[in-house]
Design a protein around this motif. Structure first.
Motif, short mmCIF file in Angstrom:
data_model
loop_
_atom_site.label_atom_id
_atom_site.label_comp_id
_atom_site.label_asym_id
_atom_site.label_seq_id
_atom_site.Cartn_x
_atom_site.Cartn_y
_atom_site.Cartn_z
N ILE A 91 0.84 -1.20 0.00
CA ILE A 91 0.00 0.00 0.00
C ILE A 91 0.88 1.25 0.00
O ILE A 91 0.61 2.22 -0.72
CB ILE A 91 -0.95 0.00 1.21
CG1 ILE A 91 -1.95 -1.16 1.09
CG2 ILE A 91 -1.68 1.32 1.34
CD1 ILE A 91 -2.86 -1.31 2.28
N LEU A 92 1.96 1.23 0.79
CA LEU A 92 2.87 2.38 0.82
C LEU A 92 3.48 2.60 -0.56
O LEU A 92 3.57 3.74 -1.03
CB LEU A 92 3.98 2.14 1.85
CG LEU A 92 5.05 3.23 1.92
CD1 LEU A 92 4.44 4.57 2.33
CD2 LEU A 92 6.16 2.85 2.87
N LEU A 95 0.98 4.26 -2.78
CA LEU A 95 0.80 5.68 -2.45
C LEU A 95 2.00 6.52 -2.87
O LEU A 95 1.88 7.71 -3.12
CB LEU A 95 0.56 5.83 -0.94
CG LEU A 95 -0.77 5.28 -0.41
CD1 LEU A 95 -0.78 5.28 1.11
CD2 LEU A 95 -1.95 6.10 -0.94
N GLN A 96 3.17 5.87 -2.94
CA GLN A 96 4.39 6.60 -3.30
C GLN A 96 4.90 6.18 -4.68
O GLN A 96 6.09 6.26 -4.96
CB GLN A 96 5.47 6.34 -2.25
CG GLN A 96 5.10 6.86 -0.87
CD GLN A 96 6.23 6.71 0.14
OE1 GLN A 96 7.10 5.85 0.01
NE2 GLN A 96 6.21 7.54 1.19
N GLN A 155 -4.12 5.21 -9.31
CA GLN A 155 -4.14 6.45 -8.54
C GLN A 155 -5.57 6.92 -8.28
O GLN A 155 -5.89 7.42 -7.21
CB GLN A 155 -3.33 7.52 -9.28
CG GLN A 155 -1.84 7.17 -9.36
CD GLN A 155 -1.04 8.19 -10.13
OE1 GLN A 155 -1.41 8.58 -11.23
NE2 GLN A 155 0.07 8.63 -9.58
N LEU A 158 -7.12 4.57 -5.59
CA LEU A 158 -6.61 4.90 -4.25
C LEU A 158 -7.29 6.15 -3.71
O LEU A 158 -7.65 6.21 -2.52
CB LEU A 158 -5.09 5.12 -4.31
CG LEU A 158 -4.21 3.88 -4.42
CD1 LEU A 158 -2.78 4.28 -4.71
CD2 LEU A 158 -4.27 3.05 -3.13
N GLN A 162 -9.71 6.21 -0.31
CA GLN A 162 -9.39 7.09 0.82
C GLN A 162 -10.54 8.03 1.15
O GLN A 162 -10.83 8.29 2.32
CB GLN A 162 -8.16 7.94 0.48
CG GLN A 162 -6.87 7.16 0.38
CD GLN A 162 -5.71 8.06 -0.04
OE1 GLN A 162 -5.35 8.99 0.66
NE2 GLN A 162 -5.14 7.78 -1.20
N LEU A 208 0.30 9.61 6.95
CA LEU A 208 0.48 8.56 5.95
C LEU A 208 0.12 7.20 6.53
O LEU A 208 -0.54 6.39 5.87
CB LEU A 208 1.93 8.56 5.45
CG LEU A 208 2.27 7.53 4.37
CD1 LEU A 208 1.34 7.65 3.18
CD2 LEU A 208 3.72 7.67 3.93
N THR A 211 -3.59 6.83 6.64
CA THR A 211 -4.14 6.55 5.31
C THR A 211 -3.94 5.09 4.94
O THR A 211 -4.86 4.42 4.44
CB THR A 211 -3.45 7.45 4.26
OG1 THR A 211 -3.71 8.82 4.58
CG2 THR A 211 -3.96 7.14 2.87
N MET A 212 -2.73 4.56 5.20
CA MET A 212 -2.45 3.16 4.87
C MET A 212 -3.34 2.21 5.66
O MET A 212 -3.86 1.23 5.13
CB MET A 212 -0.97 2.87 5.15
CG MET A 212 -0.03 3.64 4.24
SD MET A 212 1.65 3.69 4.89
CE MET A 212 2.08 1.97 4.83
N ILE A 215 -6.89 2.18 4.20
CA ILE A 215 -7.01 1.40 2.96
C ILE A 215 -6.95 -0.09 3.26
O ILE A 215 -7.74 -0.88 2.71
CB ILE A 215 -5.88 1.80 1.98
CG1 ILE A 215 -6.06 3.25 1.53
CG2 ILE A 215 -5.85 0.86 0.77
CD1 ILE A 215 -4.89 3.80 0.72
#
Length: 629
Positions: A91-92, A95-96, A155, A158, A162, A208, A211-212, A215
């Motif tokens: 997931i990280l 997001l990145q 994107q 995600l 969120q 962050l 958020t993770m 999700i």
């Protein structure tokens, strides 16, 4: 002199092995799959080039060897980067993905530029291999100009997950497939990856991580609710058909081999049942039972991620959820908290570990109040594993959360056993950081916490080494009346240790102490004199105090001060005058002899001794005339 033929062979051989290593890496199963696969595929296509070069490596000149060496460096970078992308939180990485894509592009540019420096068209290789190499080089050139872009659908998905409280199942399914989070085992690995980031200081920001976690929870709910069969392996499905399901190994305590009720993590990262590992530690062991590594500290951190997975497994398999006993109800421990109290504390700890910022703030505030009310609560809260979680919140960007956390630790530190737990949780650097950068209330309570912890002698060393004293001096100068008191008591206690006396003097504590001493209406005369008296026993402290022209105010305090202040003023005077005729003459000129005679008759026992000692010295010298100002 250029490299030998043997050295040339080593360089080419290393390139061949590097490509084999990259080719053997497991397939990337996350948001970076397409970008990663493209880079690995292009590198694999270079393999025939180096296989043929290896057969004729002695023909290579110096420039060609240097180019190959540079390419080897690029390949090593690719190998390590691809390995890192295959690990950690999926997931990280999603997001990145922009940062990861940029890193892949940087590596691609490096390889293309290095290939451009190698004249492979002039090398003695087959036409087929030359054509393939030119084709791969052209692919790298295009990729250099046109960066592989992340999946826009990912994107978008995600962002929706969120934002929306109950996202569409089609979006969750697509996201589950893209991130390869399809089964309970996948979710478990992802949860553990998230937990590792929590225990790694500074790994991710609070926002962050929140958020993770959000999700992951939505994906877990979707997988279990909509398609439970997908969430289980074949082995797990077969378990459902039997009365006695097989407990997954990761859900068993390595010590008891039983299903864990209250899993906790030790400093090596291993998880155990709380009661089992506590017995191990209580027996005097200093190592991790599973790895045999020496434990850096004995703090136990609740593994809420694994606990929730165990609960999920129990529900899916029709197994009754294990209930842990409230250890703080043990009468031998001196606590009488009820099951309800422990359940409430556990709920608060869940919010500390996994809640959003508002929930964390509220939970820390409640724990702060509970720890203040009674001794039993302080025992129970610490036993439940709150201290490491509160320490983590000391770095919260939310000032109120930070205030609650440091004050809760202050209240918990009243219990002697908790002092060691707080220290073992690595709290001191974070408390010092709050002391430097927090709100005024947080700074005041951080100072009070350091004072409480410094009651233990060995903690004085650790607190001083962590840089607390300059920050305490700053609070002493700029704080509220309460903040100044908290700072002064902490500095006094820390200065009992010789090394901290030096730290305080070198940090410039003497001038502000002299200002406080001369300000009779400021309410800090008692504290200032007490610290000066303890600093004066050290040579550097004596010198610094002497440079601050202390004689007039010391003599005045001896004349008019409270019994304790007169005692401390006499102690400072004694330290300055012992062995120094100049100070003795100055004291005599200020009329110290008269006030010291009175103190030697009516002061405290210690004051009488100090006054008598100074009087003996004064009687041996000739008086000096003090010029009128």
């Amino acid at each position: 002199m250029g490299p030998s033929d043997e050295a040339k062979g080593v360089v080419v051989s290393q390139l061949v092995e590097a490509i084999k290593d990259i080719s053997s890496l497991p397939e990337c199963k996350n948001a970076s799959k397409k970008i990663c696969s493209n880079l690995v595929r292009r590198i694999k296509l270079l393999s025939p080039l180096f296989d043929e070069i290896y057969d004729r490596y002695e023909e290579l000149d110096d420039d060609e060897i240097e180019g190959l060496k540079a390419l080897k460096v690029c390949f090593d970078t690719v190998k390590e980067f691809v390995k890192s992308v295959n690990e950690g939180s999926k997931i990280l990485q999603a997001l990145q993905i922009d940062k990861i894509a940029d890193k892949f592009h940087q590596v691609t540019v490096q390889i293309e530029e290095t290939l451009s420096q190698i004249p492979y068209s002039l090398l003695n290789i087959s036409e087929e291999v030359r054509e393939q190499t030119e084709l791969v080089h052209a692919q790298f050139t295009r990729a250099k100009v046109r960066m592989d872009s992340p999946d826009p659908q990912l994107q978008m998905d995600l962002a929706i997950v969120q934002k929306e409280k109950d996202p569409d199942h089609a979006i969750l399914k697509r996201l589950s497939e893209t991130l390869h989070l399809r089964t309970v085992n996948d979710l478990k690995k992802e949860s553990l990856a998230l937990h590792e980031m929590v225990t790694s200081s500074g790994a991710v920001s609070d926002d962050l991580f929140e958020t993770m976690s959000c999700i992951l929870k939505k994906l877990k709910d979707f997988i279990v609710t909509v398609n439970p069969d997908v969430s289980m392996s074949e082995g797990e499905k077969s378990v459902i058909r039997h009365r006695s399901p097989v407990i997954p190994d990761d859900f068993r305590c390595p010590i008891s081999l039983e299903l864990m009720k209250d899993p906790v993590i030790v400093s090596t990262g291993q998880t155990y049942e709380r009661s089992c590992i506590q017995k191990w530690l209580d027996a005097g062991h200093k190592t991790c039972p599973k790895t045999q590594q020496t434990l850096l500290h004995t703090a136990l951190t609740p593994n809420y991620v694994l606990k929730s997975l165990i609960a999920l497994w129990c529900e899916s398999n029709g197994v009754e959820l294990p209930k842990k006993q409230a250890g703080c109800r043990n009468k031998k421990s001196g606590s009488s908290s009820s099951d309800t109290d422990r359940a409430a504390i556990d709920t608060l700890l869940q919010k500390l570990a996994n809640g959003n910022s508002e929930q964390q703030r509220a939970a820390a505030g409640e724990l702060r109040l509970l720890a203040k009310r009674k001794a039993d609560n302080r025992v129970c809260i610490a036993e439940a594993g709150a201290i490491p979680l509160l320490v983590d919140l000391l770095s919260s960007p939310d000032s109120r959360t930070q205030e609650h956390a440091v004050t809760a630790l202050l209240n918990l530190s009243i219990n002697e056993a908790n002092k060691g737990t707080i220290l073992n949780a690595g709290a001191i650097p974070d408390i010092v950081d709050v002391l430097k950068n927090g709100s005024m209330e947080a700074r005041e309570n951080a100072a009070a916490t350091l004072f409480s912890l410094s009651v233990v002698d060995e903690n004085k060393v650790a607190i001083g080494a962590a840089g607390a004293i300059p920050a305490l001096i700053d609070l002493l100068c700029q704080g509220t009346p309460r903040g100044k008191k908290d700072a002064a008591t902490a500095i006094f206690n820390l200065s009992i240790y010789q090394g901290n006396k030096v730290r305080a003097v070198r940090a410039g504590i003497v001038p502000p102490l002299m200002r406080l001493l001369k300000d009779a209406g400021g309410g800090m005369v008692d504290e200032a004199l007490a610290i000066l008296a303890i600093l004066a026993s050290h040579q550097e402290g004596k010198v610094a105090i002497g440079q601050a022209a202390p004689m007039p105010v010391l003599v005045e305090v001896i004349r008019t001060g409270s019994p304790r202040n007169r005692e401390n003023a006499a102690a400072v005077l004694w330290s300055l005058c012992a062995g120094d005729v100049n100070y003795l003459q100055l004291a005599k000129g200020l009329g110290a002899e008269e006030v010291l005679k009175e103190l030697s008759e009516n002061g405290t026992d210690r004051a009488k001794r100090k006054a008598g000692s100074v009087l003996e010295l004064l009687q041996r010298i000739e008086p000096v005339v003090v010029p009128q100002v």
